[in-house]
Design an enzyme around this catalytic site. Structure first.
Site, PDB file in Angstrom:
ATOM      1  N   ARG A   1       9.866  -1.226 -21.764  1.00 45.88           N
ATOM      2  CA  ARG A   1      10.425  -2.549 -21.481  1.00 45.88           C
ATOM      3  C   ARG A   1      11.949  -2.606 -21.490  1.00 45.88           C
ATOM      4  NH1 ARG A   1       7.120  -7.220 -24.429  1.00 45.88           N
ATOM      5  NH2 ARG A   1       7.669  -5.978 -26.232  1.00 45.88           N
TER       6      ARG A   1
ATOM      7  N   LYS B   1      -4.816   6.523 -29.493  1.00 43.12           N
ATOM      8  CA  LYS B   1      -5.640   5.750 -30.413  1.00 43.12           C
ATOM      9  C   LYS B   1      -4.858   4.505 -30.829  1.00 43.12           C
ATOM     10  CE  LYS B   1      -4.611   6.946 -35.108  1.00 43.12           C
ATOM     11  NZ  LYS B   1      -4.924   7.577 -36.360  1.00 43.12           N
TER      12      LYS B   1
ATOM     13  N   ASP C   1      -7.318  12.657 -29.409  1.00 41.21           N
ATOM     14  CA  ASP C   1      -7.467  12.693 -30.856  1.00 41.21           C
ATOM     15  C   ASP C   1      -6.705  13.946 -31.269  1.00 41.21           C
ATOM     16  OD1 ASP C   1      -8.220  13.281 -33.477  1.00 41.21           O
ATOM     17  OD2 ASP C   1     -10.044  12.126 -33.260  1.00 41.21           O
ATOM     18  N   HIS C   2      -5.517  13.759 -31.823  1.00 38.80           N
ATOM     19  CA  HIS C   2      -4.657  14.938 -31.968  1.00 38.80           C
ATOM     20  C   HIS C   2      -5.232  15.958 -32.954  1.00 38.80           C
ATOM     21  CE1 HIS C   2      -2.970  12.475 -35.231  1.00 38.80           C
ATOM     22  NE2 HIS C   2      -2.642  13.619 -35.788  1.00 38.80           N
TER      23      HIS C   2
ATOM     24  N   HIS D   1     -10.769  10.897 -36.346  1.00 42.68           N
ATOM     25  CA  HIS D   1     -10.437  12.259 -36.774  1.00 42.68           C
ATOM     26  C   HIS D   1     -11.538  12.925 -37.608  1.00 42.68           C
ATOM     27  CE1 HIS D   1      -6.688  11.034 -35.217  1.00 42.68           C
ATOM     28  NE2 HIS D   1      -6.263  10.393 -36.278  1.00 42.68           N
TER      29      HIS D   1
END
Ligand code: NAD
Length: 484
Positions: free
Chosen positions: A51, A148, A177-178, A240
């Protein structure tokens, strides 16, 4: 750096939320390291989209500062950093406003991979997908990365899936999902499916139970108002911890390939049993006189949100019936420590006279710190005095075992973004998986909401509330130590 790095195809990656915290701390420093390694080539570009009214130079300066703060030792490479920043551009767009989109459309190139990273609040996923479609910016080959949280319950996750599906096919959507990008997590699969040693024992005949712990020392700090709406169950377990559980528990896929792996993970989630109330312990950190309590940090004096949760889960299938999976995660705990521990059963009969100690093989997969794997084995205590047995770990800390190579391990975000460019969805969650995960967690949450459950207070720096210890004591078991 490594000579084994295979460059990915040239790409245009647009990061929506490109000025945000996640982009500055993780995504951009990660891309910079992939650039230095040669994996991201000079004909690729990254376009920050957010933005703020910045120009490209202003954005490059912002990214430079972020990389210098979070990019590690590589950030010292001035020439490399200068060259990376030349690959950056910026457009000011607002997902909710019409203007600015034609400038983004004008920047896109043909003949390269087009990827869009939604590093913004989930409420913006729908409007952004709509704009990309409306302005012809996304095409059938484009890829979409979403962060997420993916919903806050089954209904909202399904609504998000449907919204994205209006403009993107499932094979274009990469839900991050790291945890799945962590080296150790992939090593878990290498250990299970690459060795003859473990898979024959990987079942309820030989495994007593499994513990999955993700412990943090930090509290909610500045994220209090966001976290208070989610809590440990939504923020950590639904994604996780459940993903880790799936990788431990899934049947061997026929190939290490996206659909095969994700089909198997989905079957595990569907086999998870409903969890009775007495198998869930929620906690909230108190003040220790010096450090603030959760309630103070969250700015919500009467909140019942949990900063800690422990669950005893069960999987109803032939492989796992009778093997509890104990999950726990929390903030302000004793140490930063994440581990999956596979605890094997006791030996049926000991031939060593006088040896009454319980000896157990434990396979421990450490996610942090000191990523690595160790296997506790029973050996003879050295020296004279007969056959006395002791338990010691066969330790493989990656940093020691792999030496130089360990330093080249990309972090989770780096690896996952490169997978997006390569079009490999194996380490990303499929839409039906996420929905199924909520189907398991929703009734647990609804249960404690209905009971007006009050989380148990625990001291900062502890292992969580005492009730969590009881969860295992009742079964004649003990949690593994939380240690840094
Ligand atoms: P942030 O608040 O720091 O940044 C938000 C970004 O979105 C900014 O670049 C802002 O300009 C942009 N933005 C806001 N409204 C917009 C609009 N209407 N149109 C276009 N752009 C707009 O947020 P963050 O911490 O970077 O998190 C981004 C996403 O990643 C969130 O979904 C968050 O849940 C998720 N996430 C963050 C972290 C983290 O460590 N920060 C970790 C995991 C997941």
């Amino acid at each position: 750096m490594a000579s084994r790095v295979i460059p990915v195809e040239p790409f245009d990656l647009v990061i929506f939320g490109g000025t945000g915290d996640l982009a500055r701390r993780k995504i951009l420093p990660g891309l910079f390291r992939r650039f230095l390694s040669g994996q991201m080539t000079a004909d690729s570009r990254i376009i920050g989209a957010a933005r703020g009214a910045l120009d490209a130079d202003g954005y490059r300066e912002m990214v430079r500062a972020g990389i210098q703060e979070f990019g590690g030792a590589e950030a010292q490479d001035e020439a490399g950093l200068g060259s990376f920043l030349e690959r950056l551009d910026y457009v000011s767009v607002d997902a909710t406003v019409e203007e600015g989109w034609s400038s983004l459309a004008g920047l896109m190139r043909d003949g390269v991979v087009r990827a869009f990273y939604f590093s913004v609040a989930p409420a913006l996923f729908g409007p952004l997908a709509e704009r990309l479609h409306q302005h012809g910016i996304a095409n059938a080959q484009s890829r979409l990365v979403v962060e997420k949280p993916f919903g806050r319950d089954f209904e909202s996750a399904r609504a998000l899936n449907r919204m994205l599906a209006e403009h993107f096919h499932e094979d274009q959507i990469y839900r991050i999902d790291h945890y799945l990008g962590k080296e150790t997590v992939q090593n878990l699969m290498a250990v299970r499916f690459g060795n003859v040693l473990f898979e024959p024992l990987w079942n309820n005949h030989y495994i007593d139970h499994i513990q999955i712990t993700v412990a943090e020392t930090v509290g909610v700090e500045g994220r209090g108002s966001y976290y208070d709406k989610s809590g440990a169950m939504r923020d950590m377990v639904q994604n996780h911890l459940m993903q880790l559980l799936c990788l431990i528990a899934m049947e061997p896929p026929s190939r290490f390939e996206a659909e095969a792996v994700r089909d198997e993970k989905l079957k595990v989630i569907r086999a998870l049993q409903p969890v009775p109330a007495h198998h869930v312990v929620r906690g909230q950190y108190d003040s220790d006189g010096e450090r603030p309590s959760y309630r103070e940090e969250a700015g919500s004096p009467r909140t019942f949100t949990e900063s800690f949760i422990a669950i005893r889960a069960e999987i109803a299938n032939w492989r796992w019936t009778g093997v509890p999976f104990y999950l726990r995660t929390g903030k302000k705990l004793r140490a930063r420590h994440s581990e999956i521990a596979v605890v094997f059963k006791d030996l049926g009969h000991s031939i060593f006279e006088g040896d009454e100690k319980r000896h157990r093989n434990i396979l421990s997969i450490r996610l942090q710190p000191n990523e690595g794997i160790d296997l506790t084995v029973t050996i003879k205590e050295p020296g004279p005095g007969g056959m006395r047995l002791i338990d010691r770990p066969l330790d493989m800390t990656f940093a020691d075992a792999l030496g130089e190579e360990a330093r080249e391990i990309p972090d989770a975000y780096e690896r996952l973004i490169m997978d997006v460019i390569r079009g490999n969805q194996t380490l990303f969650m499929r839409g039906d998986e996420v929905e199924a995960a909520w189907t398991w967690t929703d009734p647990i949450i609804a249960g404690w909401e209905k009971r007006n459950d009050v989380p148990k207070l625990y001291d900062p720096g502890s292992a969580g509330p005492d009730d969590a210890l009881m969860l295992l004591h009742r079964d004649g078991r003990r949690w593994r130590e939380i240690r840094g």
